[in-house]
Write a protein that holds these residues in place. Structure first.
Motif, PDB file in Angstrom:
ATOM      1  N   ALA A 268      -8.233  25.656 -10.260  1.00 21.76           N
ATOM      2  CA  ALA A 268      -7.620  26.982 -10.113  1.00 21.76           C
ATOM      3  C   ALA A 268      -6.165  26.933 -10.572  1.00 21.76           C
ATOM      4  O   ALA A 268      -5.689  27.829 -11.290  1.00 21.76           O
ATOM      5  N   GLU A 269      -5.447  25.863 -10.174  1.00 26.33           N
ATOM      6  CA  GLU A 269      -4.052  25.707 -10.568  1.00 26.33           C
ATOM      7  C   GLU A 269      -3.929  25.606 -12.090  1.00 26.33           C
ATOM      8  O   GLU A 269      -3.024  26.194 -12.699  1.00 26.33           O
ATOM      9  N   LEU A 270      -4.851  24.852 -12.684  1.00 26.01           N
ATOM     10  CA  LEU A 270      -4.846  24.662 -14.130  1.00 26.01           C
ATOM     11  C   LEU A 270      -5.067  26.003 -14.836  1.00 26.01           C
ATOM     12  O   LEU A 270      -4.418  26.311 -15.841  1.00 26.01           O
ATOM     13  N   ALA A 271      -5.982  26.789 -14.316  1.00 26.27           N
ATOM     14  CA  ALA A 271      -6.264  28.111 -14.903  1.00 26.27           C
ATOM     15  C   ALA A 271      -5.010  28.968 -14.880  1.00 26.27           C
ATOM     16  O   ALA A 271      -4.691  29.664 -15.852  1.00 26.27           O
ATOM     17  N   ALA A 272      -4.287  28.899 -13.758  1.00 27.16           N
ATOM     18  CA  ALA A 272      -3.048  29.687 -13.641  1.00 27.16           C
ATOM     19  C   ALA A 272      -1.997  29.179 -14.628  1.00 27.16           C
ATOM     20  O   ALA A 272      -1.352  29.962 -15.332  1.00 27.16           O
ATOM     21  N   GLU A 273      -1.868  27.876 -14.695  1.00 25.07           N
ATOM     22  CA  GLU A 273      -0.864  27.268 -15.586  1.00 25.07           C
ATOM     23  C   GLU A 273      -1.112  27.668 -17.038  1.00 25.07           C
ATOM     24  O   GLU A 273      -0.177  27.951 -17.780  1.00 25.07           O
ATOM     25  N   PHE A 274      -2.387  27.713 -17.422  1.00 30.77           N
ATOM     26  CA  PHE A 274      -2.717  28.020 -18.822  1.00 30.77           C
ATOM     27  C   PHE A 274      -2.930  29.513 -19.060  1.00 30.77           C
ATOM     28  O   PHE A 274      -3.325  29.902 -20.148  1.00 30.77           O
ATOM     29  N   VAL A 283     -15.678  27.364  -5.731  1.00 30.14           N
ATOM     30  CA  VAL A 283     -16.226  27.164  -4.385  1.00 30.14           C
ATOM     31  C   VAL A 283     -15.239  26.398  -3.497  1.00 30.14           C
ATOM     32  O   VAL A 283     -15.084  26.684  -2.317  1.00 30.14           O
ATOM     33  N   PHE A 284     -14.546  25.440  -4.114  1.00 21.44           N
ATOM     34  CA  PHE A 284     -13.622  24.599  -3.347  1.00 21.44           C
ATOM     35  C   PHE A 284     -12.154  24.906  -3.648  1.00 21.44           C
ATOM     36  O   PHE A 284     -11.280  24.081  -3.375  1.00 21.44           O
ATOM     37  N   ALA A 285     -11.887  26.072  -4.230  1.00 21.22           N
ATOM     38  CA  ALA A 285     -10.495  26.425  -4.532  1.00 21.22           C
ATOM     39  C   ALA A 285      -9.689  26.516  -3.245  1.00 21.22           C
ATOM     40  O   ALA A 285     -10.174  26.999  -2.221  1.00 21.22           O
ATOM     41  N   GLY A 286      -8.434  26.031  -3.298  1.00 23.09           N
ATOM     42  CA  GLY A 286      -7.574  26.048  -2.119  1.00 23.09           C
ATOM     43  C   GLY A 286      -6.598  27.216  -2.140  1.00 23.09           C
ATOM     44  O   GLY A 286      -6.524  27.970  -3.116  1.00 23.09           O
ATOM     45  N   ASP A 287      -5.850  27.333  -1.055  1.00 23.28           N
ATOM     46  CA  ASP A 287      -4.905  28.447  -0.915  1.00 23.28           C
ATOM     47  C   ASP A 287      -3.897  28.488  -2.056  1.00 23.28           C
ATOM     48  O   ASP A 287      -3.575  29.557  -2.581  1.00 23.28           O
ATOM     49  N   GLU A 288      -3.374  27.311  -2.425  1.00 20.23           N
ATOM     50  CA  GLU A 288      -2.338  27.264  -3.455  1.00 20.23           C
ATOM     51  C   GLU A 288      -2.909  27.737  -4.801  1.00 20.23           C
ATOM     52  O   GLU A 288      -2.280  28.531  -5.511  1.00 20.23           O
ATOM     53  N   GLY A 289      -4.097  27.247  -5.122  1.00 21.01           N
ATOM     54  CA  GLY A 289      -4.728  27.657  -6.376  1.00 21.01           C
ATOM     55  C   GLY A 289      -4.964  29.160  -6.412  1.00 21.01           C
ATOM     56  O   GLY A 289      -4.719  29.821  -7.431  1.00 21.01           O
ATOM     57  N   ILE A 290      -5.406  29.696  -5.297  1.00 17.73           N
ATOM     58  CA  ILE A 290      -5.662  31.139  -5.231  1.00 17.73           C
ATOM     59  C   ILE A 290      -4.357  31.911  -5.398  1.00 17.73           C
ATOM     60  O   ILE A 290      -4.288  32.902  -6.138  1.00 17.73           O
ATOM     61  N   HIS A 291      -3.318  31.424  -4.752  1.00 13.67           N
ATOM     62  CA  HIS A 291      -2.004  32.068  -4.861  1.00 13.67           C
ATOM     63  C   HIS A 291      -1.519  32.071  -6.314  1.00 13.67           C
ATOM     64  O   HIS A 291      -1.050  33.095  -6.842  1.00 13.67           O
TER      65      HIS A 291
END
Lengths: 422, 422
Positions: A268-274, A283-291
């Motif tokens: 999720a973090e990688l998706a945001a970064e790119f 399924v296992f995304a965390g709070d930070e990734g969602i943010h």
């Protein structure tokens, strides 16, 4: 205001579910609208392939001029919605994996299934042996079913070839199906779906093949809009994923990621970064990734059919994403191993039952948000003047009946770009 | 052996799933056969409404004489099975309960749902207000969908009237639908489905009404084959259930019980004691009840769609029943509150995924065992000479694809008593 001319009017819908509120639609992605902007006794006017007006039936009929051969369809006691959009599918393959399904039910492990000839690699074998025409014939059967269940646009991935030649063969099949079939297919290059057997001992060499051979050739032949990577333990590491995404981005492809499906790998973090258009599974995304996804405007594409079909106990954190303001989309993940379905209707039901999304949320997720997940939010996914006239008329008076009535097909008829196709 | 004459032959089936092994079928109920007795490249010969021969295609074609106007259907690369049988349905009602579905997803309690106008009683209200013809029209839409998904025989319950007049109205609708529709309906009187509001304070008086007024009149008009009781805490106690079953038995009705659905109330034991044809739901059935059912030859009818649709964590102990030698059957429980589906196909998938039954087991459970669950095992449920020619041709080469391919419709065509109806 100019008087619109209409070649098709669908009138008297018990609910015209427009999802059209310009106040609520951001520049990049749709809001997760629980207010579906429903017009009771609604009508939609179409000219050629596009919508020219929506409104309450009596008002709309006074506002439009009909062409001489215009068709007027009575949708009395029926719901009308945008055509369903399926933003994550693997619809072009060969063979089936029912034996693997049976083994999984009886509790066999992934290793035993692989030894018995299952897993992605078994489909890769079949696809490599198949001709492009066989892939097209198989794909057409799947697209026909999708259309019959109300889907008018899909994203379609390669990823069962895993050689330059076979990935291009799959993408050519997708391109020709897009030309020939009523459903629009948005092509995604997914060479990074699995490490092929011949590269098991040197996966970085396969990453190089993807970056130095596959992507340039796919782009040169204009065969993909998106590039996707299966970022997961034992598949492509975050580091490898990063290399592939950087290359794809440099070549002008838009990005998607299979992120955090089986474990939290920072997808999720990688998706945001790119600045990916979507991140899928989660399924296992965390709070930070969602943010971070929320800040970057990445659309989460959730696949409740896959967790259901794989018998996973964990569900993607749909409610948390919705609370945080992410425009959740749903998709079938149609593929022979982990989700053998063509129906967005069962996915909507599973979204409700397994992911605790409301009927309004799953309908937004299968139309407008799904459109933004494939970067087509300005053209499809809602009923608004200027958008393509992709429509479903349902055998239901209330949109909530669509996910409620499960395992069947509530479609009455389907229009694609103003033409009745079902 | 006489040479059979055939008016219809379906030949070249990749798999003719016969479920026909006389060695394995007991006098009262079918075994749970994991061996489906499949004939590869199989054919079935039909004369009029009944099967006259089954066998390998080339052999069978030599054994039968075709009538002058006989039809020969090529089922190449397709599976052929018996028509699906749905042995537990509530298909004749009015209204829908999608709003209740929405409330349940958002976590509302049963009480809140009842206060918001939901629950069985809301359907009772709608059915009491509806005419018999409205019930028939609604029922016909449901039967049409069932047939399109491959179901050729169902059991159909009353139970939304809860007055003598309204129960008879429902049973008359079922009787007329049976006369008019391709699907055969086996009628069950379920006056004991719920305590109606007007008897909440004196439920025993309602039991008296059932025993002294409803059952005699239903039997006098020959409107039911079975009597069923919802034995559950807060509905009908074991004591009340016993009184109703005794009366029904005395009047010559066969018995079914809604047993141990939401708690263990001894329903399975009661079914065994009364020699019921089936006990249904059984989510909370215990070892002793299962043992007694096995001894008494009671068919367990499991409803995985209901536990799925209600979001229950507990599944019926299907594997234990199978290990103990019970002939498990599956059904949709088609009803507007706890299982709004017409498709035995999604039920087969849920049987696999949620109840861990194999594809062979769910197919037995939806054909031969389902036939025994409605006491029709000698007429339908398998492909054997003498049985009715109720058949489905599937868009699948392997029967395992039917539950594997989920949420859709894999039916190619349907034959009822030798006639193509879909």
């Amino acid at each position: 205001m100019l008087t619109p001319t209409a070649s098709l009017i669908i009138k008297n819908a018990s609910q015209l579910v427009t999802l059209h509120d310009p106040q609520k639609i951001g520049p990049k992605c749709g809001n997760l609208m629980t207010n579906l902007d429903i017009i009771n006794n609604g009508a939609v006017a179409v000219n050629g392939s596009r919508i020219v007006a929506i409104g309450e039936t009596n008002k709309l009929l006074k506002q439009v001029v009909l062409t001489r051969r215009a068709k007027v369809i009575d949708a009395e006691r029926r719901v009308v919605t945008p055509g369903l959009i399926d933003p994550h599918t693997h619809p072009v393959f060969a063979g089936q994996r029912a034996a693997e399904f049976e083994l999984r039910i009886t509790g066999r492990s992934y290793m035993e299934i692989a030894e018995a000839g299952g897993g992605i690699i078994s489909t890769v074998d079949a696809v490599r042996k198949a001709t492009k025409n066989t892939l097209k014939l198989n794909g057409k059967r799947i697209l026909d079913r999708m259309l019959s269940f109300g889907t008018t646009t899909i994203e379609a991935k390669s990823g069962y070839g895993l050689t330059t030649r076979d990935e291009i063969k799959q993408l050519l099949a997708i391109k020709e199906l897009n030309d020939e079939h009523d459903i629009d297919l948005i092509p995604t290059f997914l060479g990074a779906h699995e490490i092929p057997l011949e590269y098991k001992n040197n996966p970085d060499d396969y990453v190089s093949l993807i970056c130095n051979d596959m992507i340039p050739k796919v782009v040169a032949r204009n065969l993909a809009v998106f590039c996707d990577v299966f970022c997961e333990q034992g598949v492509f590491s975050p580091k490898q994923t990063r290399i592939i995404l950087q290359t794809a981005q440099a070549y002008g492809l838009k990005l998607k990621i299979h992120a955090d499906e089986l474990s939290n790998t920072g997808g999720a973090e990688l998706a945001a970064e790119f600045d990916a258009v979507s991140a899928d599974h989660l399924v296992f995304a965390g709070d930070e990734g969602i943010h971070l996804m929320q800040k970057a405007g990445v659309v989460p594409v959730l696949l409740p059919g896959t967790t259901f079909f794989l018998g996973m106990n964990q569900a993607a954190p749909a409610r948390l994403m919705i609370e945080k303001g992410l425009p959740v989309a749903l998709a079938t993940d149609c593929n022979p191993g982990s989700s053998m379905t063509e129906s967005m209707q069962i996915i909507m039901t599973l979204g409700c039952l397994e992911y605790k999304m409301t009927p309004a949320e799953v309908l937004s997720a299968s139309t407008l948000n799904a459109a933004f997940a494939i970067d087509k939010g300005s053209e499809i996914g809602s009923l608004a003047p200027g958008k393509f006239a992709d429509l479903v008329i349902w055998d239901a008076e209330d949109y909530r009946e669509i996910p409620y009535h499960y395992g069947g097909n509530m479609v009455s008829s389907v229009y694609k770009k103003g033409v009745k196709v079902r």
